[in-house]
Enzyme design. Sequence first.
Site, PDB file in Angstrom:
ATOM      1  N   ARG A 115      17.292  29.516  46.975  1.00 48.02           N
ATOM      2  CA  ARG A 115      17.557  29.592  45.165  1.00 48.02           C
ATOM      3  C   ARG A 115      18.335  31.056  44.660  1.00 48.02           C
ATOM      4  NH1 ARG A 115      13.975  25.623  43.491  1.00 48.02           N
ATOM      5  NH2 ARG A 115      14.291  23.727  43.996  1.00 48.02           N
ATOM      6  N   LYS A 137      32.656  36.767  43.050  1.00 45.15           N
ATOM      7  CA  LYS A 137      33.139  35.109  43.699  1.00 45.15           C
ATOM      8  C   LYS A 137      33.101  35.093  45.329  1.00 45.15           C
ATOM      9  CE  LYS A 137      36.841  33.627  41.019  1.00 45.15           C
ATOM     10  NZ  LYS A 137      38.687  33.570  41.109  1.00 45.15           N
ATOM     11  N   GLU A 179      47.501  42.746  46.295  1.00 42.59           N
ATOM     12  CA  GLU A 179      46.330  42.695  46.018  1.00 42.59           C
ATOM     13  C   GLU A 179      46.418  43.254  44.846  1.00 42.59           C
ATOM     14  OE1 GLU A 179      45.023  39.562  45.057  1.00 42.59           O
ATOM     15  OE2 GLU A 179      44.485  38.058  47.155  1.00 42.59           O
ATOM     16  N   LYS A 217      40.823  45.224  37.735  1.00 41.41           N
ATOM     17  CA  LYS A 217      39.965  43.476  38.113  1.00 41.41           C
ATOM     18  C   LYS A 217      38.357  43.914  37.651  1.00 41.41           C
ATOM     19  CE  LYS A 217      38.334  40.250  41.163  1.00 41.41           C
ATOM     20  NZ  LYS A 217      37.838  40.150  42.350  1.00 41.41           N
ATOM     21  N   GLU A 227      35.970  32.446  34.329  1.00 47.57           N
ATOM     22  CA  GLU A 227      37.402  32.470  34.828  1.00 47.57           C
ATOM     23  C   GLU A 227      38.185  31.137  34.287  1.00 47.57           C
ATOM     24  OE1 GLU A 227      39.433  33.182  38.746  1.00 47.57           O
ATOM     25  OE2 GLU A 227      40.287  30.728  38.331  1.00 47.57           O
ATOM     26  N   ARG A 231      40.648  35.869  33.497  1.00 49.00           N
ATOM     27  CA  ARG A 231      40.076  35.935  35.345  1.00 49.00           C
ATOM     28  C   ARG A 231      41.220  35.147  35.349  1.00 49.00           C
ATOM     29  NH1 ARG A 231      34.907  37.094  38.584  1.00 49.00           N
ATOM     30  NH2 ARG A 231      35.603  37.362  40.403  1.00 49.00           N
ATOM     31  N   ASN A 235      44.416  35.193  39.853  1.00 49.95           N
ATOM     32  CA  ASN A 235      45.502  34.251  40.672  1.00 49.95           C
ATOM     33  C   ASN A 235      46.285  34.482  40.555  1.00 49.95           C
ATOM     34  OD1 ASN A 235      42.842  33.260  41.847  1.00 49.95           O
ATOM     35  ND2 ASN A 235      42.818  32.366  39.660  1.00 49.95           N
ATOM     36  N   HIS A 238      48.808  33.653  43.754  1.00 49.28           N
ATOM     37  CA  HIS A 238      47.510  32.705  45.010  1.00 49.28           C
ATOM     38  C   HIS A 238      48.029  31.187  44.829  1.00 49.28           C
ATOM     39  CE1 HIS A 238      45.722  36.052  45.219  1.00 49.28           C
ATOM     40  NE2 HIS A 238      44.445  36.275  45.691  1.00 49.28           N
ATOM     41  N   HIS A 242      48.021  30.157  48.427  1.00 50.53           N
ATOM     42  CA  HIS A 242      47.111  29.839  49.345  1.00 50.53           C
ATOM     43  C   HIS A 242      47.613  28.238  49.549  1.00 50.53           C
ATOM     44  CE1 HIS A 242      43.202  31.161  47.302  1.00 50.53           C
ATOM     45  NE2 HIS A 242      43.430  31.878  47.842  1.00 50.53           N
ATOM     46  N   HIS A 259      45.802  36.713  54.474  1.00 50.93           N
ATOM     47  CA  HIS A 259      46.362  36.499  52.931  1.00 50.93           C
ATOM     48  C   HIS A 259      46.934  37.163  52.246  1.00 50.93           C
ATOM     49  CE1 HIS A 259      44.065  35.349  49.612  1.00 50.93           C
ATOM     50  NE2 HIS A 259      44.374  36.477  49.133  1.00 50.93           N
TER      51      HIS A 259
END
Length: 355
Positions: A115, A137, A179, A217, A227, A231, A235, A238, A242, A259
């Site tokens: 956990r 993330k 980025e 950032k 997000e 936030r 993206n 993206h 993506h 990427h």
Amino acid sequence: MTSITTQDYTIDFNNAGYEALNKHIKKSNYSKIFILADENTNIDCVPHVLANLSADIEYDILEIEPGEEQKNLDICLGLWEALSEYGADRKSLIINIGGGVITDLGGFIASTFKRGIDFINIPTSLLAMVDASIGGKTGIDLGTLKNQIGVINTPELIVVDINFLETLPPLEIRSGLAEMLKHGLIYSEDYFNRCLNIRNLNLEELGGLIHESITIKKNIVDKDPKEQNLRKTLNYGHTLGHAIESYFMETEGKERLLHGEAIAIGMVLANYLSVETLGFSEEKNKSIKNNLKELYGHIEFSNEDLPPIIELLKYDKKNEHGNINFVLLKSIGNPKVDCIVDNELIIKAFNFYSS
Ligand code: GLY
């Protein structure tokens, strides 16, 4: 370079980073350290980190193969089992030493084992330094669909050692640069323009730009860590980026894109959509397209490629109530989230990219 303090942890640079690492380990009474690395970073980076580790504490190294394909549940299973077998307990620490695959995967492993146990990121690629390792993330892919499974959970500390970039292949530098350019587009035109000239920079100057990217950032993530709204701007490029990355990964005969290469295309497409829907400057749109294509080259898209790419948009993590939500720009540094766009316009954006 000065330390950057976020709401939950600090990001420390170069020697000061290792000092912060040793201080943290000393005060935390960890039972054991597990270092997660890939075959490359285990050779190129782990020895340097170990040489800077002054704490006298037992450690094991968990090594995986390099590459995005490793971000899957089977690899997680192997790593959870290895942790269990080698006696990891809730007072164990995982140190992730590698690029975005290692920091995403290692953060997820740490966040879920018993956990949740502590983890520290030591990003070794430009992409991980300015983006993947920052902001909490963590996660893995679902087949070729990127980052579908994961949690947001912050590391104890991030150590950015700019010297690792000295051995990074130019294609990987270019991937990370996408980025940084994204941070410029959503936050500051001046920063965007300076990043475009990165090819002529030495390591120290590049370090300054990396520090700025991380600060951009951090400022966004601190305001909206989960997000909900702001936030989402991180993206930019993206949504289509993506989908393009996944499509090239799963389609026979297509060469895989890094990427950042996919995100660079995604940003050209998003800029076009921004012109058509939010009145973004046409002149800047053309000049950014030319600059990005000069940097990243031209990728061919046939008419058959577009429907499956558009189909993949339904897996985007920003989708809500069946809507595909784009981040677009009113102007550089002035983004708008949750923009809905017609498929026809997306096809026109690809035509613009190809022209
Ligand atoms: N890479 C986007 C984010 O961390 O929010």
